[in-house]
Write an enzyme that holds these catalytic residues in place. Structure first.
Site, PDB file in Angstrom:
ATOM      1  N   ARG A  70      -1.921   4.402  13.325  1.00 48.27           N
ATOM      2  CA  ARG A  70      -0.973   3.925  14.344  1.00 48.27           C
ATOM      3  C   ARG A  70      -1.648   4.018  15.702  1.00 48.27           C
ATOM      4  NH1 ARG A  70       1.275   2.990  10.411  1.00 48.27           N
ATOM      5  NH2 ARG A  70       3.212   3.705   9.502  1.00 48.27           N
TER       6      ARG A  70
ATOM      7  N   ARG B 166       0.847  -1.198   0.000  1.00 49.89           N
ATOM      8  CA  ARG B 166       0.000   0.000   0.000  1.00 49.89           C
ATOM      9  C   ARG B 166       0.874   1.236   0.000  1.00 49.89           C
ATOM     10  NH1 ARG B 166      -3.059   1.167   4.556  1.00 49.89           N
ATOM     11  NH2 ARG B 166      -4.279   2.633   3.366  1.00 49.89           N
TER      12      ARG B 166
ATOM     13  N   LYS C  16       2.925  -7.280  12.401  1.00 46.11           N
ATOM     14  CA  LYS C  16       2.197  -7.473  11.138  1.00 46.11           C
ATOM     15  C   LYS C  16       2.359  -8.898  10.621  1.00 46.11           C
ATOM     16  CE  LYS C  16       1.335  -5.338   6.681  1.00 46.11           C
ATOM     17  NZ  LYS C  16       1.152  -4.058   6.027  1.00 46.11           N
TER      18      LYS C  16
HETATM   19  C1  BTN Z   1       0.471  -3.777   2.392  1.00 45.12           C
HETATM   20  O1  BTN Z   1       1.207  -2.828   2.092  1.00 45.12           O
HETATM   21  O2  BTN Z   1       0.254  -4.100   3.550  1.00 45.12           O
HETATM   22  C2  BTN Z   1      -0.172  -4.579   1.285  1.00 45.12           C
HETATM   23  C3  BTN Z   1       0.725  -5.676   0.819  1.00 45.12           C
HETATM   24  C4  BTN Z   1       0.146  -6.531  -0.281  1.00 45.12           C
HETATM   25  C5  BTN Z   1       1.163  -7.506  -0.822  1.00 45.12           C
HETATM   26  C6  BTN Z   1       0.570  -8.485  -1.785  1.00 45.12           C
HETATM   27  S1  BTN Z   1       1.689  -9.800  -2.129  1.00 45.12           S
HETATM   28  C7  BTN Z   1       0.644 -10.365  -3.409  1.00 45.12           C
HETATM   29  C8  BTN Z   1       0.102  -9.150  -4.113  1.00 45.12           C
HETATM   30  N1  BTN Z   1       1.002  -8.747  -5.171  1.00 45.12           N
HETATM   31  C9  BTN Z   1       1.589  -7.580  -4.901  1.00 45.12           C
HETATM   32  O3  BTN Z   1       2.433  -7.027  -5.643  1.00 45.12           O
HETATM   33  N2  BTN Z   1       1.150  -7.097  -3.743  1.00 45.12           N
HETATM   34  C10 BTN Z   1       0.162  -7.955  -3.144  1.00 45.12           C
END
Ligand code: BTN
Length: 325
Positions: free
Chosen positions: A322, A121, A186
């Site tokens: 947060r 994100r 996390k």
């Molecule tokens: C975050 O920032 O918390 C979201 C992370 C999401 C990661 C997943 S891994 C599979 C899918 N492909 C990506 O490039 N991102 C999501």
């Protein structure tokens, strides 16, 4: 990339010693080819022990997906998904966004053992070592427009919580809008990317990254406390079973979401919220910090934040929360 790297890693995935000779014989290649392929694996961050006379061994077993096991774990839900497993992709989200634009079917699920450019994100990268995380994306097509999908990422978080509870992992909490935490660390993240018109139809690529067994080097590269399923499930951890459980629960939650909206999941979501009723800080896209008490979420997934002036709504977007405790 060496075409033997992944086949050799699959042979080494059990964490046992395998001699270069045995690996070469299994694949019908020379020992030099094995050596070159393993050099490539090290470039992808895989640590290898090499002991003269015994061969090569990984420091711990790799959690690789097995298509037949995922299919078995899907039980009655099998026909609802079209599973595509890749050794390597830049990002499962990026790949499936392209496929979606080219007409990929509703329910297509793309998983990769290794993402070279995993997206998180707020423009961040998603870090997961090879075979160290479950990284996959699911394409879900909706009749409604993208504008009606604001609560979708919260609903997806709930599906993950339900799936983990089924697997015996209790105490997982959600941090608005959709991080999964265990004791403040996390465990998983969700990135949803949308296509289509505001009035519909629309398509969502639901990207999920779930930590399975993060090597120390990956943990160190992540700028926040993390936890993985290896720590929570130990030897019971099976990546294929985890993926199957998550997909089954996603199918259920998405059906409720489509027919009744996020409202139908709102109370369950608040019950799982890590900071419900607690003081929090919101980090806004423009760098501002907003303080208040997390009063809950609205029927469209917006966060309700209370301060001395009253209660205000915040839509997920690029906001990050947060704890202020
Ligand atoms: C975050 O920032 O918390 C979201 C992370 C999401 C990661 C997943 S891994 C599979 C899918 N492909 C990506 O490039 N991102 C999501």
């Amino acid at each position: 990339m060496n075409s033997y790297t992944f086949p050799i890693l699959r042979l080494l995935a059990d964490g046992q010693f395998h001699s270069g000779e045995a690996l070469a014989a299994r694949l019908g290649v020379t020992r030099a080819t094995v050596w070159n392929a393993l050099q490539d694996a090290e470039k992808m961050g895989v640590t290898l022990f090499s002991v003269r006379g015994r061969g090569y061994r990984l420091p711990y077993p790799l959690h690789l997906l097995d298509e037949a096991q995922v299919a078995q774990g899907l039980k009655d839900y099998r026909a609802r998904f079209a599973l595509q497993l890749f050794d390597q992709l830049d990002s499962t989200n990026a790949h499936l966004m392209n496929e979606a634009a080219n007409g990929a079917a509703h329910g297509t699920c793309v998983a990769a053992t290794w993402q070279t450019a995993g997206r998180g994100r707020r423009g961040r990268a998603w870090q997961a070592g090879l075979g160290a995380g479950l990284t996959f994306s699911l394409l879900w097509r909706f009749q409604c427009g993208a504008g009606a999908l604001s609560g979708l990422s919260l609903a997806v978080g709930l599906a993950l919580v339900r799936a983990l509870a089924e697997l015996g992992v209790t105490g997982v909490a959600l941090k608005w809008p959709n991080d999964l935490l265990f004791e403040g660390r996390k465990l998983a993240g969700i990135l949803i990317e949308l296509q289509g018109d505001m009035d519909g139809p629309s398509a969502a690529v639901i990207g999920i990254g779930l930590n399975l067994h993060l090597p120390a080097a990956v943990r160190e590269a992540i700028d926040q406390p993390v936890v993985d399923l290896q720590e929570l499930l130990g030897s019971k951890l099976n990546a294929s079973e985890v993926l199957a459980a998550v997909l089954r629960h996603l199918a259920d939650v998405l059906q409720v979401f489509e027919t009744r909206g996020f409202e139908a999941l709102q109370q369950e979501w608040m019950d799982a919220h890590a900071y419900q009723g607690q003081p929090v800080r919101l980090l806004m896209p423009d760098g501002r910090m907003i303080h208040g008490v997390a009063a809950g979420v609205a029927g469209d997934g917006a966060l309700l934040l209370t301060d001395a002036q009253g209660t205000r709504r915040y839509a997920a977007g690029e906001i990050s929360m947060r704890s202020a405790a």
